[in-house]
Write a protein that holds these residues in place. Structure first.
Motif, PDB file in Angstrom:
ATOM      1  N   LYS A   1      -7.563  -1.022  -2.028  1.00  8.77           N
ATOM      2  CA  LYS A   1      -7.244   0.298  -2.565  1.00  8.77           C
ATOM      3  C   LYS A   1      -7.787   1.442  -1.707  1.00  8.77           C
ATOM      4  N   LEU A   2      -8.647   1.128  -0.759  1.00  6.83           N
ATOM      5  CA  LEU A   2      -9.142   2.181   0.122  1.00  6.83           C
ATOM      6  C   LEU A   2      -8.046   2.620   1.076  1.00  6.83           C
ATOM      7  N   LYS A   3      -8.094   3.868   1.447  1.00  2.33           N
ATOM      8  CA  LYS A   3      -7.184   4.336   2.489  1.00  2.33           C
ATOM      9  C   LYS A   3      -7.852   4.120   3.834  1.00  2.33           C
ATOM     10  N   SER A   4      -7.067   3.766   4.842  1.00  7.05           N
ATOM     11  CA  SER A   4      -7.672   3.529   6.147  1.00  7.05           C
ATOM     12  C   SER A   4      -7.847   4.847   6.890  1.00  7.05           C
ATOM     13  N   GLY A   5      -8.748   4.838   7.872  1.00  8.40           N
ATOM     14  CA  GLY A   5      -8.913   5.993   8.744  1.00  8.40           C
ATOM     15  C   GLY A   5      -9.834   7.063   8.195  1.00  8.40           C
ATOM     16  N   GLN A   6     -10.596   6.742   7.146  1.00  7.72           N
ATOM     17  CA  GLN A   6     -11.520   7.743   6.637  1.00  7.72           C
ATOM     18  C   GLN A   6     -12.816   7.721   7.421  1.00  7.72           C
TER      19      GLN A   6
END
Lengths: 592, 592
Positions: free
Chosen positions: B91-96
């Motif tokens: 569920k995490l977004k990538s690129g943070q």
């Protein structure tokens, strides 16, 4: 497979671009700091040229930081808050330094940064630009402070320092303790009042928190005042007293703050727990002594190595730098206080190693640390100005702030006047009334107080302390720093002309402490660790002769007391004056 | 509430302790590096004292790094691999860049570090100590390389540099391109062979990868050789050719590598895509020119500011340092190459700003950058030695390594001999046969090749390249570096005595390029940017007089051509010799 191949390729390029963005990430923020520092330097140059003395470079740096913080705050208001979402990952274990997270089939590595209190989470979600302008607090302790503190130790005027050693130690140890306790007591009163008026929940703020605040606010930093003293050639004894006090007092305050922060009574934290108290006192003494030993032993190693290394200035300077840094790192690694270690390392390096260095290295090391000190100091003061607007979790509590101002003022008075009265009983050359007022006036707070306060800003009390400490630093640096020159005139403190190094001032203290130390240092340590001093064969008893011959530098025999740093150490004729009756005088006559 | 209170308290202490562990985290690793550097310095001191020249300090640093790597590898074998678990968080977004993770009701902040390929995940789970000893690759590009490169630019012997400018540019641009292509072609052959023998899957390794390898292996770094040249006072023209080539060639190789890494044909990556190719060429030219402009314009700003600032050496040095660093940061922030910017900044600073500095600042800046260069260089070489054993994802492929050695050797030959032949057609003072062999021999690979290779070690081809590059660096630094002195003897290259600065050597090149540049620089740039040179009023046409008067430093009228750095610039009598017929000669006679 061909399609997958291309996808792979595409993804690779995207990831390269992402990574590049990360590479460039810090550049803009560093550029902002560079820009501020450049502005500061240009302003200071202008001020120095026109001899304006009401704004020191640190004050200027802080001012520019403040303005820049204001600009960032208002310019970047409508920024993305995207990066602040909190993810629930109950299955993770806490306390891991590295996380490997698999997001849509791609593994990313994340590095632990810090723990965040719940009530701060919203604050952290704010402005991305502000967030980026916020240093990791550990940068202060590991990168910015060490060169400043080392430089302070390295440039201590030892000649006068040792003459005033007793007074300086009294101010630094006893004075800091008094200051800490007075501030804590007054703040506790104010906290109680705040609880009464409903501004504060009682359980938030214990007496230990007040002590914590007291200890961090006890670190004085009269860098502005001293710069002006130096420029105007103010009385050297006053300079030494203030400089020596502020240097040692930093060390005391840092260790004290640490000891208080780990003071943990088993029962109710509001009651006094004797066992825990004594453990804290033990911690304080242990850490202080350990750091002292660590720092000075690295310096002694440097002195011994540099004995033989004086042909290649670059190697010498490199070794000097690396060993001094190692003192810091070793202390940190051993759980001691690196900054205290580096301070005593600096003092010892100046006292022994400096004598062994080649003339080229002497200048190189001095200039190198002077430069690092200059940069680090201005970065910290810039950052302080910046933090007033960019720090996200300020808690401005007027009553607390007012209380802190009162407390700091009263504590300084309770430190200087009673202790000076006591010291004057024992001193031959009394500390005059106007000197006392000047010392009272020079109780600025600066980099150390700020660094100690920013180290922990997670709980609300700590945030309130941080805000208050920051305001006190801003106020004292600008108002007291700017008022130094008028104050000197008003107090009629004499200015010594640069061309007249006060050779024939009388001894400041009843020098039994100094005399014991000096004699031991001169007879044994100096000959072993430097090329200067009388040969050991003459100072040690006769039966030690074989060992003495081994330890004495060959050059010690030929030359007569070749002490290179007359600026630092008591010079020859003064020595004769002071110690005419001492036992080792005839020895020199013999070698002469 | 009281219980919760205590829990809170307890948790706070635990968290303080945790945090402290994070504070001390880096201390041990830095201490290991310090220890290695101290050892290196002591060894080098010993070698220098006894005039052993077969091991340069960089070679020594590498050797100690190697030994330390071996020790860590074997001593810390049975360490915890606990920290390497991969968590699935779809569920995490990538690129943070920042993650806030809620673990059992406590929020932690994690900072993005890097992306990890799947097949590497196991590697990263290995030894915790080894992991800690691994730098972030961006440290090389952002912290260690800039001072080295700046120092190279700042210490370029301009007098000889400009005389050999044409040859140096030819070697740097054409030579590096040739070297890159030759290496790529040879490696492509070897890769094909490896695919044939089944050692490699074809899709893993494209021709662009070969070009990437070729470009990074084209950065020569004859630091060892040059140190010996300097010490033995080897022919200054040979020194200049080699030094100039290596300095510029670094810039070319860095930008080339970057351009190739972003070359992305739309179709099959194995086919040639003209549009993408020309875009890469455009990228190369744009980035190179942009970085050049950025670097030199910062230096020009410094020159203009330092015009007026020469009373306070510390402020001057600070400004010089900050503006030079800003050149790097601005280039990075603008998406250009900081290292190239900092190189040209160094060259321009030496050419203009250096003349305006006070004598004290001249020495301070020189020593400061010399010192930073010394430290950074030794850290990199230490790290290279260390990386051979501590890097977790080495891929040793004998065929690839053998191929790379052949390719590097052949490419150097195809660079030096044909280009020298062409250059000798135009040069007045030919580059002799033995000089050519020496240049061939001096094609060491060093810090830049390593830094470029370590920047991306995620895919398997990149890991193979990294391992190979590292081995080539180790081999060339030790074998060729160590063999420099015997080689000089064998090739009978004359040694110039230190006391005899070769004033009356003939001009090296048919100097049309040099003549145009020199005339422009001397007539217009020097008078505007420094205190030296003829006043602008005499070099500009008469109608420009008002502007000229404004721009000329007052001191330029009184003194006659006061060029402070005779070491750097062609001196007066040589100038007279070379330009007897040039138009502005009578002007000096008038002012004299």
């Amino acid at each position: 497979s061909h399609k997958g191949n291309e996808m792979e390729k595409l993804k690779k390029y995207v990831s390269v671009k992402d990574e590049d963005q990360f590479y460039h990430q810090g550049a803009v923020e560093l550029l902002v700091f560079n820009f501020l520092l450049i502005l500061t330097i240009l302003t200071i140059w202008l001020f120095k040229k026109h001899r304006f003395r009401f704004l020191h470079e640190t004050g200027g740096a802080m001012l520019y930081g403040l303005v820049m913080g204001l600009i960032i705050q208002y310019a970047a208001k409508a920024s993305d808050a995207e990066s602040g979402t909190v993810y629930e990952c109950e299955k993770l274990k806490s306390g891991q330094s590295t996380l490997f997270i698999n997001i849509t089939n791609q593994v990313y590595e994340y590095q632990y940064k810090r723990e965040i209190s719940h009530h701060n989470v919203n604050g952290h979600q704010g402005n991305a630009m502000l967030q980026k302008m916020t240093f990791d607090p550990s940068i202060f302790f590991n990168i910015l402070l060490p060169p400043i503190i080392f430089h302070a130790g390295y440039s201590l005027k030892k000649r006068h320092f040792f003459r005033n050693l007793g007074s300086i130690l009294t101010y630094a140890f006893l004075g800091t303790a008094i200051s800490c306790i007075i501030i804590a007591l007054i703040m506790y009163g104010f906290v109680k009042a705040m609880v009464h008026t409903g501004q504060l929940k009682e359980w938030d703020f214990h007496f230990t928190d007040c002590l914590f605040f007291g200890s961090l606010m006890s670190a004085t930093d009269p860098v502005t005042v001293l710069a002006i003293f130096h420029e105007l050639h103010v009385d050297i004894d006053l300079y030494t007293l203030l400089f020596g006090e502020s240097v040692l007092n930093d060390a005391v305050a840092i260790v004290l703050t640490y000891s208080i922060s780990i003071y943990s009574p088993k029962e109710n934290p509001n009651t006094f727990d004797a066992a825990a108290f004594f453990q804290s006192v033990g911690n304080f003494l242990g850490i202080f002594a350990g750091s002292f030993a660590m720092g000075s032993s690295y310096a002694i190693v440097t002195a011994l190595i540099s004995f033989t290394l004086c042909e290649f200035p670059m190697l010498e300077t490199g070794l000097f730098f690396l060993l001094s840094w190692s003192a810091f790192l070793s202390a940190e690694a051993a759980g001691l206080t690196g900054i205290v270690a580096v301070l005593f390392c600096g003092v010892t390096q100046a006292h022994y190693t400096y004598n062994n260095l080649s003339p080229d290295s002497k200048m190189r090391t001095k200039q190198l640390f002077e430069f690092m000190n200059f940069l680090a100091e201005n970065v910290i003061f810039c950052y302080m100005g910046l933090a007033l607007f960019t720090f996200q979790n300020h808690i401005f509590n007027p009553l607390f702030i007012f209380g802190a101002f009162v407390a700091v003022f009263v504590a300084r008075a309770c430190n200087i006047y009673p202790l000076t009265f006591l010291l004057n009983l024992g001193r031959k050359q009394k500390i005059a009334r106007n000197f006392q007022h000047m010392m009272m006036f020079s109780g600025l707070r600066g980099a150390i107080a700020f660094a100690l306060a920013i180290r922990d800003t997670e709980s609300q009390p700590k945030q309130m302390m941080f805000t208050t400490a920051l305001l006190i630093v801003l106020f004292t640096v600008w108002v007291f720093g700017g008022g130094t020159t008028p104050m000197l005139t008003w107090l009629q403190i004499r200015l010594v002309l640069a061309s007249n190094p006060d050779k024939n001032t009388t001894k400041a203290e009843s020098a039994w402490l100094f005399r014991i130390w000096y004699s031991f240092d001169h007879k044994y340590l100096k000959p072993i660790l430097t090329h200067a001093g009388p040969p050991l064969t003459t100072t040690l008893p006769e039966w030690c002769n074989p060992v003495a011959r081994l330890l004495t530098s060959p050059s010690a025999y030929g030359d007569q007391l070749k002490d290179d740093d007359t600026d630092y150490i008591i010079n020859n004729d003064e020595l004769t004056e002071n110690y005419e009756s001492s036992a080792h005088m005839p020895v020199w006559d013999r070698t002469a």
